[in-house]
Design an enzyme around this catalytic site. Structure first.
Site, PDB file in Angstrom:
ATOM      1  N   ILE A   6       0.857  -1.199   0.000  1.00  0.00           N
ATOM      2  CA  ILE A   6       0.000   0.000   0.000  1.00  0.00           C
ATOM      3  C   ILE A   6       0.889   1.243   0.000  1.00  0.00           C
ATOM      4  CG2 ILE A   6      -1.877   1.236   1.159  1.00  0.00           C
ATOM      5  CD1 ILE A   6      -2.523  -1.363   2.700  1.00  0.00           C
ATOM      6  N   ASN A  78      -2.358   4.096  -3.446  1.00  0.00           N
ATOM      7  CA  ASN A  78      -3.175   5.083  -2.730  1.00  0.00           C
ATOM      8  C   ASN A  78      -2.524   6.467  -2.656  1.00  0.00           C
ATOM      9  OD1 ASN A  78      -5.070   6.038  -0.389  1.00  0.00           O
ATOM     10  ND2 ASN A  78      -2.997   6.143   0.440  1.00  0.00           N
ATOM     11  N   TYR A 145      -4.225  17.554 -11.384  1.00  0.00           N
ATOM     12  CA  TYR A 145      -4.844  16.470 -10.604  1.00  0.00           C
ATOM     13  C   TYR A 145      -5.930  15.772 -11.423  1.00  0.00           C
ATOM     14  CZ  TYR A 145      -7.107  14.131  -6.599  1.00  0.00           C
ATOM     15  OH  TYR A 145      -7.638  13.204  -5.726  1.00  0.00           O
ATOM     16  N   LYS A 149      -5.755  11.807 -12.662  1.00  0.00           N
ATOM     17  CA  LYS A 149      -6.702  10.754 -12.245  1.00  0.00           C
ATOM     18  C   LYS A 149      -7.414  10.170 -13.475  1.00  0.00           C
ATOM     19  CE  LYS A 149      -5.888  10.830  -7.782  1.00  0.00           C
ATOM     20  NZ  LYS A 149      -5.225   9.725  -7.098  1.00  0.00           N
ATOM     21  N   THR A 182      -9.256  14.240   5.272  1.00  0.00           N
ATOM     22  CA  THR A 182      -7.806  13.992   5.361  1.00  0.00           C
ATOM     23  C   THR A 182      -7.044  15.298   5.121  1.00  0.00           C
ATOM     24  OG1 THR A 182      -7.532  13.613   3.007  1.00  0.00           O
ATOM     25  CG2 THR A 182      -8.142  11.679   4.329  1.00  0.00           C
TER      26      THR A 182
HETATM   27  N1  LIG Z   1      -9.397  12.825   0.606  1.00  0.00           N
HETATM   28  C1  LIG Z   1     -10.262  12.912  -0.408  1.00  0.00           C
HETATM   29  O1  LIG Z   1     -11.320  13.569  -0.311  1.00  0.00           O
HETATM   30  C2  LIG Z   1      -9.981  12.185  -1.704  1.00  0.00           C
HETATM   31  C3  LIG Z   1     -10.940  12.295  -2.725  1.00  0.00           C
HETATM   32  C4  LIG Z   1     -10.706  11.645  -3.925  1.00  0.00           C
HETATM   33  C5  LIG Z   1      -9.564  10.884  -4.096  1.00  0.00           C
HETATM   34  N2  LIG Z   1      -8.644  10.813  -3.091  1.00  0.00           N
HETATM   35  C6  LIG Z   1      -7.422  10.018  -3.331  1.00  0.00           C
HETATM   36  O2  LIG Z   1      -7.189   9.133  -2.259  1.00  0.00           O
HETATM   37  C7  LIG Z   1      -5.797   8.924  -2.084  1.00  0.00           C
HETATM   38  C8  LIG Z   1      -5.398   9.171  -0.631  1.00  0.00           C
HETATM   39  O3  LIG Z   1      -5.700  10.520  -0.317  1.00  0.00           O
HETATM   40  P1  LIG Z   1      -5.731  11.096   1.173  1.00  0.00           P
HETATM   41  O4  LIG Z   1      -6.851  12.048   1.201  1.00  0.00           O
HETATM   42  O5  LIG Z   1      -5.664   9.988   2.167  1.00  0.00           O
HETATM   43  O6  LIG Z   1      -4.374  11.941   1.147  1.00  0.00           O
HETATM   44  P2  LIG Z   1      -3.402  12.441   2.330  1.00  0.00           P
HETATM   45  O7  LIG Z   1      -4.096  12.384   3.639  1.00  0.00           O
HETATM   46  O8  LIG Z   1      -2.834  13.712   1.856  1.00  0.00           O
HETATM   47  O9  LIG Z   1      -2.273  11.295   2.348  1.00  0.00           O
HETATM   48  C9  LIG Z   1      -1.488  11.104   1.206  1.00  0.00           C
HETATM   49  C10 LIG Z   1      -0.546   9.933   1.419  1.00  0.00           C
HETATM   50  O10 LIG Z   1       0.252   9.850   0.234  1.00  0.00           O
HETATM   51  C11 LIG Z   1       1.621   9.899   0.590  1.00  0.00           C
HETATM   52  N3  LIG Z   1       2.414  10.666  -0.365  1.00  0.00           N
HETATM   53  C12 LIG Z   1       2.175  11.906  -0.844  1.00  0.00           C
HETATM   54  N4  LIG Z   1       3.189  12.314  -1.597  1.00  0.00           N
HETATM   55  C13 LIG Z   1       4.106  11.316  -1.593  1.00  0.00           C
HETATM   56  C14 LIG Z   1       5.395  11.154  -2.179  1.00  0.00           C
HETATM   57  N5  LIG Z   1       5.971  12.119  -2.907  1.00  0.00           N
HETATM   58  N6  LIG Z   1       6.054   9.988  -1.960  1.00  0.00           N
HETATM   59  C15 LIG Z   1       5.501   9.018  -1.205  1.00  0.00           C
HETATM   60  N7  LIG Z   1       4.288   9.111  -0.632  1.00  0.00           N
HETATM   61  C16 LIG Z   1       3.607  10.265  -0.817  1.00  0.00           C
HETATM   62  C17 LIG Z   1       1.658  10.618   1.941  1.00  0.00           C
HETATM   63  O11 LIG Z   1       2.810  10.152   2.675  1.00  0.00           O
HETATM   64  P3  LIG Z   1       4.117  11.039   3.023  1.00  0.00           P
HETATM   65  O12 LIG Z   1       3.689  12.465   3.071  1.00  0.00           O
HETATM   66  O13 LIG Z   1       4.566  10.470   4.320  1.00  0.00           O
HETATM   67  O14 LIG Z   1       5.067  10.735   1.916  1.00  0.00           O
HETATM   68  C18 LIG Z   1       0.373  10.144   2.611  1.00  0.00           C
HETATM   69  O15 LIG Z   1       0.598   8.942   3.301  1.00  0.00           O
HETATM   70  C19 LIG Z   1      -5.096   9.871  -3.079  1.00  0.00           C
HETATM   71  O16 LIG Z   1      -4.713   9.153  -4.225  1.00  0.00           O
HETATM   72  C20 LIG Z   1      -6.189  10.872  -3.417  1.00  0.00           C
HETATM   73  O17 LIG Z   1      -5.999  11.437  -4.693  1.00  0.00           O
HETATM   74  C21 LIG Z   1      -8.825  11.446  -1.902  1.00  0.00           C
END
Ligand SMILES: NC(=O)c1ccc[n+]([C@@H]2O[C@H](COP(=O)([O-])OP(=O)(O)OC[C@H]3O[C@@H](n4cnc5c(N)ncnc54)[C@H](OP(=O)(O)O)[C@@H]3O)[C@@H](O)[C@H]2O)c1
Length: 242
Positions: A6, A78, A145, A149, A182
């Protein structure tokens, strides 16, 4: 044993997913992100920056070990970034590259090496790519973005078609998780209003407690993993999972 790989397990949906998977005693999770926040005897972490494609290329062989008689192998792409919330014409020049590296190039590399590393295992193999509704409609301020996607959706559709043609036991999904509480949503709410016309809508969702919680989203994704054969669409929204 069930093996999960993951990305983005340090916070948000990915962390909740890793914790949900670890509830099953028969599970080993490998998490990949820059930071680590999970300590568990069946959790392994790899510190990788997915925006550094050269480093990823040099280290990706460390992600997938040899597995002994796995029951199920799951890859969840993810990790994701929105990048700068700003209109094309006022962005830094490397924003599109940064967003595409994390959201498209790295997931494509993880899918490719996953399928090649484990093609000889006949157990169920599942790839879930975290997509977004933003890949299906234009959102101003989020051009990179949205485009990334949309690319992830097509990557998933094409990969599933290839697996079907080869009659493998691989299921591929591009799943939109809804609006989830998040750090990514905090980042979106901090944008400038003249660079994002929908900002009030997103601020209101937070004020009205209308955001979904990561643990609820993770529970639904676990249902998808456990009942993968009953889902026939590749690209779909989480509310189709009951
Ligand atoms: N939250 C929403 O409403 C939403 C809606 C639609 C889709 N999504 C999708 O769901 C997924 C998870 O989103 P989330 O909301 O949980 O995001 P988040 O809280 O910002 O977490 C993002 C995760 O991705 C990792 N990440 C980011 N940049 C990275 C890099 N350069 N290298 C390695 N890891 C990296 C971060 O880890 P580190 O910072 O420790 O590296 C963190 O663990 C994403 O693909 C997002 O596009 C989210």
């Amino acid at each position: 044993m069930n093996y999960y790989f993951i990305t983005g397990t340090s916070k948000g949906i990915g962390k909740a997913l890793a914790e949900a998977a670890l509830e099953d005693q028969n599970t080993i999770v490998t998490g990949i992100s820059r930071n680590v926040s999970i300590t568990h005897e069946r959790y392994h972490h790899l510190h990788l920056d997915l925006s550094d494609i050269t480093a990823l290329r040099n280290n990706i062989h460390k992600v997938y070990p040899e597995l002994r008689e796995p029951d199920k192998i799951v890859l969840i792409n993810n990790a994701g970034v929105v990048g700068e919330v700003s209109y094309i014409g006022s962005q830094s020049t490397d924003n599109v590259e940064f967003v595409f590296d994390v959201n498209v190039v790295a997931p494509a590399m993880f899918m490719d090496t996953f399928l090649s590393a484990y093609h000889h295992h006949n157990c169920p193999k599942i790839i879930i790519n975290m997509s977004s509704g933003a890949g299906k409609r234009p959102v101003d301020g989020w051009a990179a973005y949205c485009a990334s996607k949309a690319a992830l959706d097509m990557l998933s559709l094409t990969c599933q078609k290839e697996q079907d043609l080869q009659k493998t036991n691989v299921k591929v999904f591009a799943l939109s998780p809804g609006v989830v509480d998040t750090a990514m949503q905090t980042h979106i709410r901090e944008a400038e209003a003249d660079q994002f016309s929908e900002i009030e809508k997103f601020q209101k969702l937070k004020e009205e407690n209308a955001l979904e919680q990561p643990d609820k989203v993770a529970a639904k994704i676990m249902t998808l993993v456990n009942e993968a054969d009953s889902f026939n669409e590749v690209v779909f929204r989480i509310d189709l999972i009951k």
